[in-house]
Design a protein around this motif. Structure first.
Motif, PDB file in Angstrom:
ATOM      1  N   UNK A   1       0.807  -1.184   0.000  1.00 39.67           N
ATOM      2  CA  UNK A   1       0.000   0.000   0.000  1.00 39.67           C
ATOM      3  C   UNK A   1       0.863   1.265   0.000  1.00 39.67           C
ATOM      4  N   UNK A   2       1.911   1.248   0.806  1.00 37.76           N
ATOM      5  CA  UNK A   2       2.767   2.424   0.881  1.00 37.76           C
ATOM      6  C   UNK A   2       3.621   2.595  -0.368  1.00 37.76           C
ATOM      7  N   UNK A   3       3.933   1.491  -1.031  1.00 38.94           N
ATOM      8  CA  UNK A   3       4.787   1.589  -2.207  1.00 38.94           C
ATOM      9  C   UNK A   3       4.132   2.425  -3.288  1.00 38.94           C
ATOM     10  N   UNK A   4       2.845   2.208  -3.521  1.00 35.41           N
ATOM     11  CA  UNK A   4       2.147   2.975  -4.545  1.00 35.41           C
ATOM     12  C   UNK A   4       2.106   4.452  -4.222  1.00 35.41           C
ATOM     13  N   UNK A   5       1.831   4.789  -2.969  1.00 35.12           N
ATOM     14  CA  UNK A   5       1.750   6.197  -2.605  1.00 35.12           C
ATOM     15  C   UNK A   5       3.136   6.840  -2.641  1.00 35.12           C
ATOM     16  N   UNK A   6       4.179   6.105  -2.292  1.00 37.88           N
ATOM     17  CA  UNK A   6       5.517   6.697  -2.346  1.00 37.88           C
ATOM     18  C   UNK A   6       5.954   6.915  -3.788  1.00 37.88           C
ATOM     19  N   UNK A  53      -6.377  15.933  -9.957  1.00 39.24           N
ATOM     20  CA  UNK A  53      -7.484  15.107 -10.458  1.00 39.24           C
ATOM     21  C   UNK A  53      -7.032  13.653 -10.599  1.00 39.24           C
ATOM     22  N   UNK A  54      -5.849  13.430 -11.166  1.00 40.67           N
ATOM     23  CA  UNK A  54      -5.342  12.064 -11.330  1.00 40.67           C
ATOM     24  C   UNK A  54      -5.108  11.415  -9.968  1.00 40.67           C
ATOM     25  N   UNK A  55      -4.538  12.166  -9.029  1.00 38.93           N
ATOM     26  CA  UNK A  55      -4.314  11.635  -7.683  1.00 38.93           C
ATOM     27  C   UNK A  55      -5.636  11.267  -7.014  1.00 38.93           C
ATOM     28  N   UNK A  56      -6.647  12.135  -7.150  1.00 42.85           N
ATOM     29  CA  UNK A  56      -7.954  11.851  -6.543  1.00 42.85           C
ATOM     30  C   UNK A  56      -8.573  10.607  -7.166  1.00 42.85           C
ATOM     31  N   UNK A  57      -8.426  10.451  -8.463  1.00 39.91           N
ATOM     32  CA  UNK A  57      -8.965   9.269  -9.141  1.00 39.91           C
ATOM     33  C   UNK A  57      -8.299   8.002  -8.619  1.00 39.91           C
ATOM     34  N   UNK A  58      -6.981   8.020  -8.504  1.00 39.04           N
ATOM     35  CA  UNK A  58      -6.260   6.848  -8.005  1.00 39.04           C
ATOM     36  C   UNK A  58      -6.588   6.570  -6.534  1.00 39.04           C
ATOM     37  N   UNK A  59      -6.712   7.602  -5.737  1.00 42.84           N
ATOM     38  CA  UNK A  59      -7.056   7.415  -4.325  1.00 42.84           C
ATOM     39  C   UNK A  59      -8.456   6.834  -4.183  1.00 42.84           C
ATOM     40  N   UNK A  60      -9.374   7.291  -5.015  1.00 44.14           N
ATOM     41  CA  UNK A  60     -10.740   6.768  -4.969  1.00 44.14           C
ATOM     42  C   UNK A  60     -10.773   5.298  -5.367  1.00 44.14           C
ATOM     43  N   UNK A  66     -10.244  -1.316  -1.248  1.00 45.40           N
ATOM     44  CA  UNK A  66     -10.117  -1.697   0.163  1.00 45.40           C
ATOM     45  C   UNK A  66     -11.489  -1.888   0.799  1.00 45.40           C
ATOM     46  N   UNK A  67     -12.468  -1.100   0.386  1.00 47.66           N
ATOM     47  CA  UNK A  67     -13.824  -1.271   0.918  1.00 47.66           C
ATOM     48  C   UNK A  67     -14.421  -2.608   0.477  1.00 47.66           C
ATOM     49  N   UNK A  69     -12.757  -5.312  -0.298  1.00 48.78           N
ATOM     50  CA  UNK A  69     -12.061  -6.361   0.454  1.00 48.78           C
ATOM     51  C   UNK A  69     -12.584  -6.461   1.885  1.00 48.78           C
ATOM     52  N   UNK A  70     -12.857  -5.308   2.500  1.00 52.06           N
ATOM     53  CA  UNK A  70     -13.381  -5.309   3.867  1.00 52.06           C
ATOM     54  C   UNK A  70     -14.780  -5.920   3.907  1.00 52.06           C
ATOM     55  N   UNK A  71     -15.605  -5.605   2.923  1.00 52.90           N
ATOM     56  CA  UNK A  71     -16.952  -6.190   2.874  1.00 52.90           C
ATOM     57  C   UNK A  71     -16.880  -7.705   2.680  1.00 52.90           C
ATOM     58  N   UNK A  72     -15.946  -8.158   1.832  1.00 51.22           N
ATOM     59  CA  UNK A  72     -15.776  -9.589   1.603  1.00 51.22           C
ATOM     60  C   UNK A  72     -15.316 -10.275   2.893  1.00 51.22           C
ATOM     61  N   UNK A  73     -14.383  -9.671   3.586  1.00 46.63           N
ATOM     62  CA  UNK A  73     -13.891 -10.234   4.852  1.00 46.63           C
ATOM     63  C   UNK A  73     -15.019 -10.281   5.885  1.00 46.63           C
ATOM     64  N   UNK A  74     -15.846  -9.239   5.922  1.00 46.36           N
ATOM     65  CA  UNK A  74     -16.975  -9.210   6.848  1.00 46.36           C
ATOM     66  C   UNK A  74     -17.954 -10.344   6.560  1.00 46.36           C
ATOM     67  N   UNK A  75     -18.249 -10.577   5.297  1.00 46.78           N
ATOM     68  CA  UNK A  75     -19.175 -11.666   4.961  1.00 46.78           C
ATOM     69  C   UNK A  75     -18.573 -13.029   5.319  1.00 46.78           C
TER      70      UNK A  75
END
Length: 85
Positions: A1-6, A53-60, A66-67, A69-75
């Motif tokens: 996760x940190x590698x992409x942001x760095x 704009x590109x950063x916001x798109x990638x962050x979204x 991640x959401x 994955x979290x929903x899948x883990x919850x189920x």
């Protein structure tokens, strides 16, 4: 996760440095040549807006992944809880 942001941060830093150098060189060149069509300040602002704009798109996209994955883990945990009961 940190590698992409760095990587994104490194690209943004290098791009900012390149445009800062470009804008400083443009001041010396402006004394001998006036081009009304190309304004370096407006170009820098527009490029900055596109980068945000590109950063916001990638962050979204990252948050959406991640959401999901979290929903899948919850189920999965709900299934395990029901089996345990």
């Amino acid at each position: 996760m940190r590698e992409g942001s760095s990587i994104v941060n490194a690209i943004m830093r290098r791009t900012t440095c390149a445009f800062a150098v470009y804008l400083q060189c443009g001041v010396a060149f402006a004394a001998s040549y006036q081009d009304q069509v190309f304004d370096p300040v407006v170009s820098f602002v527009m490029l900055g807006a596109m980068a945000v704009f590109a950063w916001a798109f990638l962050a979204l996209r990252k948050l959406t992944r991640s959401e999901s994955k979290a929903r899948q883990r919850l189920s999965e945990l709900e299934v395990r809880l029901n089996e345990a009961e």
